[in-house]
Design a protein around this motif. Sequence first.
Motif, PDB file in Angstrom:
ATOM      1  N   UNK A 111       0.849  -1.202   0.000  1.00  0.00           N
ATOM      2  CA  UNK A 111       0.000   0.000   0.000  1.00  0.00           C
ATOM      3  C   UNK A 111       0.883   1.250   0.000  1.00  0.00           C
ATOM      4  N   UNK A 112       0.512   2.218  -0.831  1.00  0.00           N
ATOM      5  CA  UNK A 112       1.208   3.510  -0.863  1.00  0.00           C
ATOM      6  C   UNK A 112       2.705   3.368  -1.124  1.00  0.00           C
ATOM      7  N   UNK A 113       3.087   2.314  -1.863  1.00  0.00           N
ATOM      8  CA  UNK A 113       4.499   2.146  -2.184  1.00  0.00           C
ATOM      9  C   UNK A 113       5.310   1.485  -1.090  1.00  0.00           C
ATOM     10  N   UNK A 114       4.646   0.857  -0.133  1.00  0.00           N
ATOM     11  CA  UNK A 114       5.337   0.151   0.949  1.00  0.00           C
ATOM     12  C   UNK A 114       4.792  -1.273   1.047  1.00  0.00           C
ATOM     13  N   UNK A 115       5.629  -2.172   1.577  1.00  0.00           N
ATOM     14  CA  UNK A 115       5.223  -3.560   1.795  1.00  0.00           C
ATOM     15  C   UNK A 115       5.145  -3.773   3.304  1.00  0.00           C
ATOM     16  N   UNK A 139      -1.864  10.078  -0.765  1.00  0.00           N
ATOM     17  CA  UNK A 139      -0.524   9.684  -1.196  1.00  0.00           C
ATOM     18  C   UNK A 139       0.419   9.822   0.002  1.00  0.00           C
ATOM     19  N   UNK A 140       1.528   9.082  -0.059  1.00  0.00           N
ATOM     20  CA  UNK A 140       2.479   9.063   1.059  1.00  0.00           C
ATOM     21  C   UNK A 140       3.703   9.897   0.733  1.00  0.00           C
ATOM     22  N   UNK A 141       4.278  10.478   1.781  1.00  0.00           N
ATOM     23  CA  UNK A 141       5.549  11.200   1.653  1.00  0.00           C
ATOM     24  C   UNK A 141       6.704  10.198   1.646  1.00  0.00           C
ATOM     25  N   UNK A 142       7.894  10.714   1.404  1.00  0.00           N
ATOM     26  CA  UNK A 142       9.093   9.929   1.692  1.00  0.00           C
ATOM     27  C   UNK A 142       9.111   9.637   3.196  1.00  0.00           C
ATOM     28  N   UNK A 143       9.446   8.428   3.584  1.00  0.00           N
ATOM     29  CA  UNK A 143       9.469   8.154   5.023  1.00  0.00           C
ATOM     30  C   UNK A 143      10.686   8.784   5.701  1.00  0.00           C
ATOM     31  N   UNK A 144      10.605   8.914   7.005  1.00  0.00           N
ATOM     32  CA  UNK A 144      11.774   9.279   7.814  1.00  0.00           C
ATOM     33  C   UNK A 144      11.863   8.278   8.949  1.00  0.00           C
ATOM     34  N   UNK A 145      13.019   8.171   9.549  1.00  0.00           N
ATOM     35  CA  UNK A 145      13.142   7.163  10.599  1.00  0.00           C
ATOM     36  C   UNK A 145      14.179   7.554  11.640  1.00  0.00           C
ATOM     37  N   UNK A 146      14.102   6.860  12.763  1.00  0.00           N
ATOM     38  CA  UNK A 146      14.998   7.124  13.886  1.00  0.00           C
ATOM     39  C   UNK A 146      15.046   5.854  14.736  1.00  0.00           C
ATOM     40  N   UNK A 147      16.205   5.591  15.333  1.00  0.00           N
ATOM     41  CA  UNK A 147      16.288   4.497  16.302  1.00  0.00           C
ATOM     42  C   UNK A 147      16.300   5.106  17.704  1.00  0.00           C
ATOM     43  N   UNK A 148      15.317   4.731  18.519  1.00  0.00           N
ATOM     44  CA  UNK A 148      15.220   5.269  19.878  1.00  0.00           C
ATOM     45  C   UNK A 148      15.712   4.229  20.877  1.00  0.00           C
ATOM     46  N   UNK A 253       9.554   4.394  12.145  1.00  0.00           N
ATOM     47  CA  UNK A 253       9.412   4.916  10.783  1.00  0.00           C
ATOM     48  C   UNK A 253       8.229   5.882  10.764  1.00  0.00           C
ATOM     49  N   UNK A 254       8.430   7.024  10.150  1.00  0.00           N
ATOM     50  CA  UNK A 254       7.346   7.995  10.018  1.00  0.00           C
ATOM     51  C   UNK A 254       6.962   8.169   8.569  1.00  0.00           C
ATOM     52  N   UNK A 255       5.664   8.192   8.300  1.00  0.00           N
ATOM     53  CA  UNK A 255       5.161   8.432   6.946  1.00  0.00           C
ATOM     54  C   UNK A 255       4.044   9.466   7.061  1.00  0.00           C
ATOM     55  N   UNK A 274       3.154  19.358  -1.486  1.00  0.00           N
ATOM     56  CA  UNK A 274       2.282  19.361  -0.319  1.00  0.00           C
ATOM     57  C   UNK A 274       2.775  18.331   0.709  1.00  0.00           C
ATOM     58  N   UNK A 275       3.105  17.139   0.213  1.00  0.00           N
ATOM     59  CA  UNK A 275       3.574  16.078   1.125  1.00  0.00           C
ATOM     60  C   UNK A 275       4.884  16.484   1.798  1.00  0.00           C
ATOM     61  N   UNK A 276       5.758  17.173   1.058  1.00  0.00           N
ATOM     62  CA  UNK A 276       7.042  17.602   1.644  1.00  0.00           C
ATOM     63  C   UNK A 276       6.827  18.618   2.756  1.00  0.00           C
ATOM     64  N   UNK A 277       5.909  19.561   2.530  1.00  0.00           N
ATOM     65  CA  UNK A 277       5.642  20.593   3.544  1.00  0.00           C
ATOM     66  C   UNK A 277       5.066  19.961   4.807  1.00  0.00           C
ATOM     67  N   UNK A 278       4.078  19.091   4.614  1.00  0.00           N
ATOM     68  CA  UNK A 278       3.466  18.425   5.788  1.00  0.00           C
ATOM     69  C   UNK A 278       4.499  17.567   6.525  1.00  0.00           C
ATOM     70  N   UNK A 279       5.335  16.898   5.741  1.00  0.00           N
ATOM     71  CA  UNK A 279       6.382  16.062   6.350  1.00  0.00           C
ATOM     72  C   UNK A 279       7.299  16.911   7.219  1.00  0.00           C
ATOM     73  N   UNK A 280       7.657  18.098   6.718  1.00  0.00           N
ATOM     74  CA  UNK A 280       8.533  18.978   7.478  1.00  0.00           C
ATOM     75  C   UNK A 280       7.895  19.339   8.824  1.00  0.00           C
ATOM     76  N   UNK A 281       6.619  19.734   8.797  1.00  0.00           N
ATOM     77  CA  UNK A 281       5.979  20.199  10.029  1.00  0.00           C
ATOM     78  C   UNK A 281       5.804  19.047  11.027  1.00  0.00           C
ATOM     79  N   UNK A 282       5.417  17.878  10.541  1.00  0.00           N
ATOM     80  CA  UNK A 282       5.206  16.756  11.468  1.00  0.00           C
ATOM     81  C   UNK A 282       6.534  16.272  12.034  1.00  0.00           C
TER      82      UNK A 282
END
Length: 348
Positions: A111-115, A139-148, A253-255, A274-282
């Motif tokens: 879904x949305x380019x992810x498995x 539609x989905x943004x590029x994901x971002x991620x972090x190890x906590x 992982x954040x999407x 639009x997805x890039x802007x929202x991704x930045x704020x979140x």
Amino acid sequence: MNAPDADRFPECPTSWYLYCRSRDLGRRPLSRNLLGRRLVAFRTASGKIAIIDGRCAHLGADLGAGCVHGEAIQCAFHHWEYGTDGRCVLVPAKPQAAARFQLSAYPVVERHGFVFVFNGPEALFPLPFFPDADPGEFIASEPFDEVLLCPWWMVGANVFDVQHFRAAHDRKLIDTPAVDCPSPYARRITANFTVLGDTLRDRLVRRFAGERVRMTFTDWCGNIIFATPTFRRTASYGMLITEPLGPNRVHVHGIVFVPRSRSRMGQTLFDPMHAKVRRYFIKAFLHSDARLGTKGLTYNPAGLFDCDGELIRYFDWLASLPSAACGVTPRKKACGLVDTNLLYPQSS
Ligand code: FES
Ligand SMILES: [Fe+2]
């Protein structure tokens, strides 16, 4: 009111996990460690995606080194083949032996380019999405991620930690949060906040979105969180999906999603921006959580008391989920969680 002891939580939730991006799964199989198991994903000639155990039933070769052969995956070592249900369908040296061998197969959704994969033989619930939203309209943004550096159950708990919104996010709670369970596997909290803060980001939020925000967070099994902050003039859609890497390490992982434009031109020109802007704020909103999480957090039930009531009730709910129902990730059985490579090492 007491929070549950740490040993009440399973080593990993029985839930959906992010396996890879669709584009990572080309003509070659893709194996990786997930929750202490070696798995392999492959896309058959007809386009179907399957995820099965990644070690060959013969001599344990990594099936990710093999290749796709029609509707099956072929091991590189002696050419045994397995179907999408994990059944061995060919043992070249002794064809009648194939029926004796079977690898586990796992539910998969693309879904949305992810498995996504479910860590059990049958999914306990469909791959969730934002409440009352149709995945096909986003539609989905590029994901971002972090190890906590914390136990996996501390991530979902963050949104039920009502107190921290003022201290860590400059959001002042203005009424009593409403909590419900829209599914036996999901817990939801909704609350209204005033946007405080003097950062440029907060000033832009107040100017263009509004100074009041209604935040709804829906948590599935403690490892998938859907956030929908709704302002007077706009709404955002953020998803976190986590993967335990060990007792005190969790990969997040954040999407970010945006509604798909109706016109072809809008889809091409406007939606990606639009997805890039929202991704930045979140992502910026989550920065204070990530900054603390990367330096380490511990679960300390003795440190929680009445003013952490919503948090304690969340932990109680989470610890009572039937996580062992599928028998694949039994409670407290050492499943040897193994570190994985970051999926998106290029993201900042
Ligand atoms: S190890 Fe896979 S076919 Fe022999
Ligand atoms: Fe937070």
